[in-house]
Design a protein around this motif. Structure first.
Motif, PDB file in Angstrom:
ATOM      1  N   ILE A  99       0.854  -1.186   0.000  1.00 34.84           N
ATOM      2  CA  ILE A  99       0.000   0.000   0.000  1.00 34.84           C
ATOM      3  C   ILE A  99       0.889   1.235   0.000  1.00 34.84           C
ATOM      4  CG2 ILE A  99      -1.945  -1.138   1.124  1.00 34.84           C
ATOM      5  CD1 ILE A  99      -1.132   0.256   3.731  1.00 34.84           C
ATOM      6  N   SER A 100       0.381   2.303  -0.552  1.00 35.99           N
ATOM      7  CA  SER A 100       1.156   3.540  -0.657  1.00 35.99           C
ATOM      8  C   SER A 100       0.652   4.581   0.325  1.00 35.99           C
ATOM      9  CB  SER A 100       1.030   4.107  -2.077  1.00 35.99           C
ATOM     10  OG  SER A 100      -0.304   4.576  -2.286  1.00 35.99           O
ATOM     11  N   PRO A 101       1.455   5.617   0.597  1.00 34.90           N
ATOM     12  CA  PRO A 101       0.962   6.717   1.418  1.00 34.90           C
ATOM     13  C   PRO A 101      -0.308   7.350   0.855  1.00 34.90           C
ATOM     14  CG  PRO A 101       3.339   6.835   1.249  1.00 34.90           C
ATOM     15  CD  PRO A 101       2.900   5.749   0.315  1.00 34.90           C
ATOM     16  N   ALA A 102      -0.415   7.403  -0.463  1.00 37.73           N
ATOM     17  CA  ALA A 102      -1.620   7.974  -1.077  1.00 37.73           C
ATOM     18  C   ALA A 102      -2.856   7.148  -0.729  1.00 37.73           C
ATOM     19  CB  ALA A 102      -1.439   8.043  -2.596  1.00 37.73           C
ATOM     20  N   ILE A 103      -2.715   5.825  -0.758  1.00 32.78           N
ATOM     21  CA  ILE A 103      -3.835   4.949  -0.390  1.00 32.78           C
ATOM     22  C   ILE A 103      -4.180   5.135   1.082  1.00 32.78           C
ATOM     23  CG2 ILE A 103      -4.508   2.539  -0.047  1.00 32.78           C
ATOM     24  CD1 ILE A 103      -2.879   1.863  -2.581  1.00 32.78           C
ATOM     25  N   ILE A 104      -3.159   5.219   1.924  1.00 30.01           N
ATOM     26  CA  ILE A 104      -3.387   5.407   3.367  1.00 30.01           C
ATOM     27  C   ILE A 104      -4.169   6.692   3.615  1.00 30.01           C
ATOM     28  CG2 ILE A 104      -2.247   5.839   5.584  1.00 30.01           C
ATOM     29  CD1 ILE A 104       0.065   4.035   4.515  1.00 30.01           C
ATOM     30  N   LYS A 105      -3.766   7.764   2.976  1.00 27.03           N
ATOM     31  CA  LYS A 105      -4.465   9.039   3.146  1.00 27.03           C
ATOM     32  C   LYS A 105      -5.898   8.953   2.645  1.00 27.03           C
ATOM     33  CE  LYS A 105      -2.482  12.957   2.427  1.00 27.03           C
ATOM     34  NZ  LYS A 105      -1.796  14.077   1.730  1.00 27.03           N
ATOM     35  N   ASP A 106      -6.109   8.195   1.577  1.00 28.50           N
ATOM     36  CA  ASP A 106      -7.447   8.074   0.999  1.00 28.50           C
ATOM     37  C   ASP A 106      -8.405   7.348   1.939  1.00 28.50           C
ATOM     38  OD1 ASP A 106      -9.172   8.646  -1.229  1.00 28.50           O
ATOM     39  OD2 ASP A 106      -9.107   6.519  -1.758  1.00 28.50           O
ATOM     40  N   THR A 107      -7.872   6.535   2.849  1.00 26.24           N
ATOM     41  CA  THR A 107      -8.713   5.843   3.841  1.00 26.24           C
ATOM     42  C   THR A 107      -9.113   6.764   4.989  1.00 26.24           C
ATOM     43  OG1 THR A 107      -6.912   5.066   5.264  1.00 26.24           O
ATOM     44  CG2 THR A 107      -7.489   3.681   3.369  1.00 26.24           C
ATOM     45  N   GLY A 108      -8.463   7.912   5.082  1.00 23.35           N
ATOM     46  CA  GLY A 108      -8.720   8.827   6.189  1.00 23.35           C
ATOM     47  C   GLY A 108      -7.679   8.747   7.279  1.00 23.35           C
ATOM     48  N   ALA A 109      -6.746   7.807   7.156  1.00 24.64           N
ATOM     49  CA  ALA A 109      -5.655   7.701   8.134  1.00 24.64           C
ATOM     50  C   ALA A 109      -4.579   8.729   7.804  1.00 24.64           C
ATOM     51  CB  ALA A 109      -5.064   6.296   8.119  1.00 24.64           C
TER      52      ALA A 109
END
Length: 288
Positions: free
Chosen positions: A118-128
């Motif tokens: 998983i990427s930082p972009a995906i993490i941010k997209d989850t709200g984390a």
């Protein structure tokens, strides 16, 4: 005349290597730092994280989030929980905004053919908004190198995440008196990639004390934290050394958290097994 603690620190040094950050000699006594230590400790917000690792299901996570939401948690302590990736959105929806949500890992690029990552972009997209990087299990089990971890830290920061950068020595390394050498090497790799330390928290986790029931004594933990603080002074800046938060991780429990929290260079905890239990609330409140 030097105290016992000052004599210990005065003897510490890092063997010369090609890394410029390793050019470290302890020429200053601890006494020069003691005057500002109390002030610096109070200016660094206490920070406690829970690393859930590969544990939990929707039912148990909902119960845990209910406990954390009820607290009460010390409002002066910053709190985050490291969540298995499939549950990031779920946990973010259950917890109040005062409790931060972190991924337990990420890769060093934004997107691409990297199956299972998983990427930082995906993490941010989850709200984390946070990510834990360089945990000993990533280093030991998955053989992540200092360099890869540093690249992950660099990209996660650039993407806007807050990073918990983990460092620590194994039992063999500690018994060989290589603790300082190991943590300095790990810090060196990270330091080469970090320009702004504002969104970084360092977690010192002695590998021999993770999940073993063994805990470094408050004095052992403080010794390494003080060493890291001095390393930062000598290799980064006095400002970073004074403001960067250094957590302790390694079988932290409700029973030992208060004694650890009293040490001047321990700015919080990264908690493993106990973060899955109600006693995590006690650990968050260790400074009260």
């Amino acid at each position: 005349m030097l105290t016992a603690a000052e004599r210990v620190v005065a003897r510490l040094f890092i063997r010369p290597t090609s890394c410029k950050y390793f050019a470290l000699q302890f020429t200053r006594s601890l006494s020069s730092c003691d005057k500002n230590k109390k002030h610096n400790k109070m200016s660094r917000q206490f920070c406690v994280g829970g690393n859930w690792k590969m544990n939990g299901d929707q039912k148990s996570i909902a119960e845990l989030c209910k406990i954390l939401s009820a607290g009460p948690l010390d409002p002066n302590t910053q709190v985050y929980v490291g969540v298995p990736a499939p549950y990031l959105i779920y946990v973010r929806s259950l917890l109040p905004e005062t409790i931060n949500v972190a991924a337990q890992n990420c890769y060093k690029v934004e997107k691409g053919a990297f199956t299972g990552e998983i990427s930082p972009a995906i993490i941010k997209d989850t709200g984390a908004g946070w990510v834990i990087l360089g945990h000993s299990e990533r280093r030991q089990i998955f053989k992540e190198s200092d360099e890869l971890i540093a690249e992950k830290v660099e990209h996660a920061l650039a993407a806007g995440l807050k990073v918990v950068a983990c460092i620590g020595e194994t039992l063999d390394e500690r018994e060989a008196n290589k603790t300082q050498e190991v943590v300095a090497r790990q810090m060196c790799a990270i330091a080469q990639k970090v320009k702004d330390w504002t969104n970084v928290v360092v977690a010192y986790e002695p590998v021999w004390a993770i999940g073993t029931g063994k805990t470094a004594t408050p004095e052992q933990a403080q010794e390494v934290h003080a060493y890291l603080r001095q390393w930062l002074t000598e290799n980064i800046s006095k400002e970073v050394a004074a403001t960067l938060r250094i957590q302790y991780g390694g079988s932290v429990t409700g029973a030992n958290a208060k004694d650890l929290a009293k040490k001047p260079d321990i700015d919080g905890f990264l908690v493993g097994g106990a973060s899955l239990k109600p006693e995590f609330v006690q650990i968050v409140n260790a400074r009260q």
